[in-house]
Design a protein around this motif. Structure first.
Motif, PDB file in Angstrom:
ATOM      1  N   GLY A  41      67.106 -33.200-121.326  1.00  0.00           N
ATOM      2  CA  GLY A  41      65.849 -33.521-120.642  1.00  0.00           C
ATOM      3  C   GLY A  41      65.645 -35.027-120.534  1.00  0.00           C
ATOM      4  N   LEU A  42      65.893 -35.727-121.633  1.00  0.00           N
ATOM      5  CA  LEU A  42      65.713 -37.187-121.652  1.00  0.00           C
ATOM      6  C   LEU A  42      66.628 -37.864-120.628  1.00  0.00           C
ATOM      7  CD1 LEU A  42      65.688 -37.666-125.541  1.00  0.00           C
ATOM      8  CD2 LEU A  42      63.764 -38.203-124.025  1.00  0.00           C
ATOM      9  N   LEU A  43      67.871 -37.389-120.569  1.00  0.00           N
ATOM     10  CA  LEU A  43      68.836 -37.982-119.624  1.00  0.00           C
ATOM     11  C   LEU A  43      68.448 -37.665-118.185  1.00  0.00           C
ATOM     12  CD1 LEU A  43      72.194 -37.211-121.475  1.00  0.00           C
ATOM     13  CD2 LEU A  43      71.203 -39.468-121.117  1.00  0.00           C
ATOM     14  N   ARG A  44      68.054 -36.414-117.956  1.00  0.00           N
ATOM     15  CA  ARG A  44      67.669 -36.019-116.601  1.00  0.00           C
ATOM     16  C   ARG A  44      66.479 -36.835-116.114  1.00  0.00           C
ATOM     17  NH1 ARG A  44      67.584 -29.411-116.247  1.00  0.00           N
ATOM     18  NH2 ARG A  44      69.734 -29.135-115.554  1.00  0.00           N
ATOM     19  N   ASP A  45      65.522 -37.030-117.004  1.00  0.00           N
ATOM     20  CA  ASP A  45      64.298 -37.727-116.596  1.00  0.00           C
ATOM     21  C   ASP A  45      64.366 -39.242-116.846  1.00  0.00           C
ATOM     22  OD1 ASP A  45      63.022 -35.518-115.513  1.00  0.00           O
ATOM     23  OD2 ASP A  45      62.469 -34.790-117.499  1.00  0.00           O
ATOM     24  N   LYS A  46      65.586 -39.699-117.182  1.00  0.00           N
ATOM     25  CA  LYS A  46      65.859 -41.134-117.319  1.00  0.00           C
ATOM     26  C   LYS A  46      64.887 -41.836-118.273  1.00  0.00           C
ATOM     27  CE  LYS A  46      68.178 -41.665-112.881  1.00  0.00           C
ATOM     28  NZ  LYS A  46      68.469 -40.247-112.702  1.00  0.00           N
ATOM     29  N   ILE A  47      64.659 -41.202-119.410  1.00  0.00           N
ATOM     30  CA  ILE A  47      63.819 -41.819-120.437  1.00  0.00           C
ATOM     31  C   ILE A  47      64.686 -42.818-121.211  1.00  0.00           C
ATOM     32  CG2 ILE A  47      62.343 -41.379-122.462  1.00  0.00           C
ATOM     33  CD1 ILE A  47      61.312 -40.000-119.896  1.00  0.00           C
ATOM     34  N   ASP A  48      64.130 -43.961-121.522  1.00  0.00           N
ATOM     35  CA  ASP A  48      64.854 -45.000-122.255  1.00  0.00           C
ATOM     36  C   ASP A  48      65.198 -44.481-123.662  1.00  0.00           C
ATOM     37  OD1 ASP A  48      65.774 -47.179-123.591  1.00  0.00           O
ATOM     38  OD2 ASP A  48      63.961 -48.401-123.334  1.00  0.00           O
ATOM     39  N   LEU A  49      66.503 -44.313-123.943  1.00  0.00           N
ATOM     40  CA  LEU A  49      66.912 -43.704-125.209  1.00  0.00           C
ATOM     41  C   LEU A  49      66.757 -44.654-126.399  1.00  0.00           C
ATOM     42  CD1 LEU A  49      70.059 -41.639-124.124  1.00  0.00           C
ATOM     43  CD2 LEU A  49      67.669 -40.946-124.223  1.00  0.00           C
ATOM     44  N   ASN A  50      66.350 -45.875-126.119  1.00  0.00           N
ATOM     45  CA  ASN A  50      66.092 -46.811-127.224  1.00  0.00           C
ATOM     46  C   ASN A  50      64.612 -46.879-127.567  1.00  0.00           C
ATOM     47  OD1 ASN A  50      68.815 -47.731-127.581  1.00  0.00           O
ATOM     48  ND2 ASN A  50      68.580 -48.693-125.565  1.00  0.00           N
ATOM     49  N   ASN A  51      63.794 -46.171-126.805  1.00  0.00           N
ATOM     50  CA  ASN A  51      62.355 -46.241-127.003  1.00  0.00           C
ATOM     51  C   ASN A  51      61.861 -44.973-127.718  1.00  0.00           C
ATOM     52  OD1 ASN A  51      59.558 -46.291-126.773  1.00  0.00           O
ATOM     53  ND2 ASN A  51      59.626 -47.352-124.798  1.00  0.00           N
ATOM     54  N   GLU A  52      61.761 -45.065-129.058  1.00  0.00           N
ATOM     55  CA  GLU A  52      61.399 -43.888-129.867  1.00  0.00           C
ATOM     56  C   GLU A  52      60.058 -43.296-129.470  1.00  0.00           C
ATOM     57  OE1 GLU A  52      61.513 -43.726-134.114  1.00  0.00           O
ATOM     58  OE2 GLU A  52      63.576 -44.459-134.159  1.00  0.00           O
ATOM     59  N   GLU A  53      59.116 -44.190-129.194  1.00  0.00           N
ATOM     60  CA  GLU A  53      57.767 -43.726-128.850  1.00  0.00           C
ATOM     61  C   GLU A  53      57.797 -42.853-127.591  1.00  0.00           C
ATOM     62  OE1 GLU A  53      53.889 -46.232-128.166  1.00  0.00           O
ATOM     63  OE2 GLU A  53      55.075 -47.018-129.848  1.00  0.00           O
ATOM     64  N   LYS A  54      58.502 -43.351-126.602  1.00  0.00           N
ATOM     65  CA  LYS A  54      58.633 -42.622-125.322  1.00  0.00           C
ATOM     66  C   LYS A  54      59.361 -41.289-125.532  1.00  0.00           C
ATOM     67  CE  LYS A  54      56.973 -44.824-121.694  1.00  0.00           C
ATOM     68  NZ  LYS A  54      57.283 -46.250-121.459  1.00  0.00           N
ATOM     69  N   ILE A  55      60.397 -41.333-126.355  1.00  0.00           N
ATOM     70  CA  ILE A  55      61.185 -40.121-126.624  1.00  0.00           C
ATOM     71  C   ILE A  55      60.298 -39.051-127.257  1.00  0.00           C
ATOM     72  CG2 ILE A  55      63.047 -39.156-128.067  1.00  0.00           C
ATOM     73  CD1 ILE A  55      64.583 -41.765-127.640  1.00  0.00           C
ATOM     74  N   LEU A  56      59.493 -39.489-128.227  1.00  0.00           N
ATOM     75  CA  LEU A  56      58.618 -38.543-128.930  1.00  0.00           C
ATOM     76  C   LEU A  56      57.558 -37.957-128.008  1.00  0.00           C
ATOM     77  CD1 LEU A  56      58.042 -40.083-132.428  1.00  0.00           C
ATOM     78  CD2 LEU A  56      59.084 -37.894-131.852  1.00  0.00           C
ATOM     79  N   GLU A  57      56.955 -38.842-127.237  1.00  0.00           N
ATOM     80  CA  GLU A  57      55.917 -38.401-126.301  1.00  0.00           C
ATOM     81  C   GLU A  57      56.524 -37.361-125.344  1.00  0.00           C
ATOM     82  OE1 GLU A  57      53.972 -41.730-124.258  1.00  0.00           O
ATOM     83  OE2 GLU A  57      53.780 -40.347-122.563  1.00  0.00           O
ATOM     84  N   TYR A  58      57.732 -37.650-124.907  1.00  0.00           N
ATOM     85  CA  TYR A  58      58.432 -36.757-123.982  1.00  0.00           C
ATOM     86  C   TYR A  58      58.725 -35.413-124.658  1.00  0.00           C
ATOM     87  CZ  TYR A  58      62.033 -35.063-120.789  1.00  0.00           C
ATOM     88  OH  TYR A  58      62.765 -34.292-119.921  1.00  0.00           O
ATOM     89  N   ALA A  59      59.270 -35.475-125.885  1.00  0.00           N
ATOM     90  CA  ALA A  59      59.667 -34.252-126.593  1.00  0.00           C
ATOM     91  C   ALA A  59      58.463 -33.371-126.930  1.00  0.00           C
ATOM     92  CB  ALA A  59      60.434 -34.607-127.860  1.00  0.00           C
ATOM     93  N   GLU A  60      57.351 -34.020-127.253  1.00  0.00           N
ATOM     94  CA  GLU A  60      56.146 -33.264-127.606  1.00  0.00           C
ATOM     95  C   GLU A  60      55.655 -32.425-126.427  1.00  0.00           C
ATOM     96  OE1 GLU A  60      53.502 -36.155-129.246  1.00  0.00           O
ATOM     97  OE2 GLU A  60      54.521 -35.975-131.181  1.00  0.00           O
ATOM     98  N   ASN A  61      55.847 -32.930-125.238  1.00  0.00           N
ATOM     99  CA  ASN A  61      55.338 -32.236-124.052  1.00  0.00           C
ATOM    100  C   ASN A  61      56.392 -31.411-123.326  1.00  0.00           C
ATOM    101  OD1 ASN A  61      52.630 -33.298-124.171  1.00  0.00           O
ATOM    102  ND2 ASN A  61      53.587 -35.270-123.765  1.00  0.00           N
ATOM    103  N   LEU A  62      57.567 -31.366-123.928  1.00  0.00           N
ATOM    104  CA  LEU A  62      58.670 -30.670-123.263  1.00  0.00           C
ATOM    105  C   LEU A  62      58.548 -29.151-123.417  1.00  0.00           C
ATOM    106  CD1 LEU A  62      61.210 -31.552-121.734  1.00  0.00           C
ATOM    107  CD2 LEU A  62      62.463 -31.416-123.878  1.00  0.00           C
ATOM    108  N   ASP A  63      58.811 -28.437-122.330  1.00  0.00           N
ATOM    109  CA  ASP A  63      58.761 -26.981-122.351  1.00  0.00           C
ATOM    110  C   ASP A  63      60.141 -26.469-122.784  1.00  0.00           C
ATOM    111  OD1 ASP A  63      58.443 -24.327-121.908  1.00  0.00           O
ATOM    112  OD2 ASP A  63      58.136 -24.459-119.743  1.00  0.00           O
ATOM    113  N   LEU A  64      60.259 -26.210-124.078  1.00  0.00           N
ATOM    114  CA  LEU A  64      61.545 -25.832-124.657  1.00  0.00           C
ATOM    115  C   LEU A  64      61.406 -24.470-125.321  1.00  0.00           C
ATOM    116  CD1 LEU A  64      64.058 -27.651-124.751  1.00  0.00           C
ATOM    117  CD2 LEU A  64      63.410 -28.310-127.061  1.00  0.00           C
ATOM    118  N   ASP A  65      62.242 -23.523-124.919  1.00  0.00           N
ATOM    119  CA  ASP A  65      62.106 -22.177-125.453  1.00  0.00           C
ATOM    120  C   ASP A  65      63.491 -21.656-125.837  1.00  0.00           C
ATOM    121  OD1 ASP A  65      60.743 -19.950-126.186  1.00  0.00           O
ATOM    122  OD2 ASP A  65      59.958 -19.492-124.185  1.00  0.00           O
TER     123      ASP A  65
END
Ligand code: DC
Length: 210
Positions: A41-65
């Motif tokens: 998901g992070l790679l697809r949505d081009k989230i900066d992999l060095n930015n922990e805050e962004k990664i967390l915010e992204y993961a918290e809202n991710l629809d993962l089942d």
């Protein structure tokens, strides 16, 4: 019932856990697929992999089942996409983020509220399910593990590159602040270097009393 299996990459954990789950007629729960799914998901949505805050915010809202032993990302079955080299490479450092581990662990525990599982990963016997009824640690030399991965034919890398990548991931996985790969005191240790998958399964099934 929870059967927990830990060990480094390439020890046959997934294959073994799947077979054991089938034999016991319970769910196979692949914890690594959650870290891999988040990485995809992070790679697809081009989230900066060095930015922990962004990664967390992204993961918290991710629809993962997790449905029928497959990882579902935003409603899409992405299981077949999770073992690309690029995902393997990035999922290890991403899984070192402590708060991200909490998000994954919550999802794993929720799944076991309703069903028995064979769950495999790195910290399943120690952190996620420390009270699991059965615990196993699968190990093998990096040489053997690289050979297995190479023979699977799913990687574009050479044998030497696979071996180096495996050793790099071991280093990260064993030195995480939280959820580091280690052998639980009450786990059965199995060196799989010279064993077939069937032999490993036989040892595990032999320890499980239904
Ligand atoms: O088991 P695997 O190779 O599919 O796991 C992918 C990555 O996720 C791996 O680098 C380690 C990490 N992982 C983890 O930190 N904790 C787990 N319980 C499972 C996997």
């Amino acid at each position: 019932m929870i059967v927990a299996i830990d060990g480094p990459a390439g020890t046959g954990k997934s294959t073994v856990a799947k077979i054991i789950a089938e034999k016991l007629n319970i769910t196979f729960l692949n914890s690594g697929s959650f870290y891999r799914g988040i990485t995809l998901g992070l790679l697809r949505d081009k989230i900066d992999l060095n930015n922990e805050e962004k990664i967390l915010e992204y993961a918290e809202n991710l629809d993962l089942d997790y449905v029928n032993e497959h990882l579902i990302l935003n409603g899409e079955d992405v299981n077949h996409l999770l073992h690309q080299d690029i995902i393997s490479e990035h999922s290890s450092p991403i899984s070192a983020i402590v708060e991200l581990r909490n998000i994954v662990n919550k999802k794993l525990r929720k799944i076991t509220e309703k069903q028995s599982v064979v769950c495999e990963g790195r910290d399943i016997t120690t952190v996620v399910f420390p009270n699991a009824e059965y615990k196993f640690y699968l190990d093998a030399t990096s040489e053997v593990r690289a050979k297995r991965r190479f023979n699977q034919g799913v990687s574009d890398l050479s044998f030497e590159e696979i071996k180096a990548a495996i050793e790099k991931r071991d280093e990260i996985d064993k030195n995480k602040k939280v959820g580091a790969l280690k052998i639980a005191e009450d786990a059965t240790y199995i060196d799989t270097s010279l064993l077939t998958i069937d032999e490993v399964c036989e040892i595990i099934i032999g320890k499980i009393h239904l």
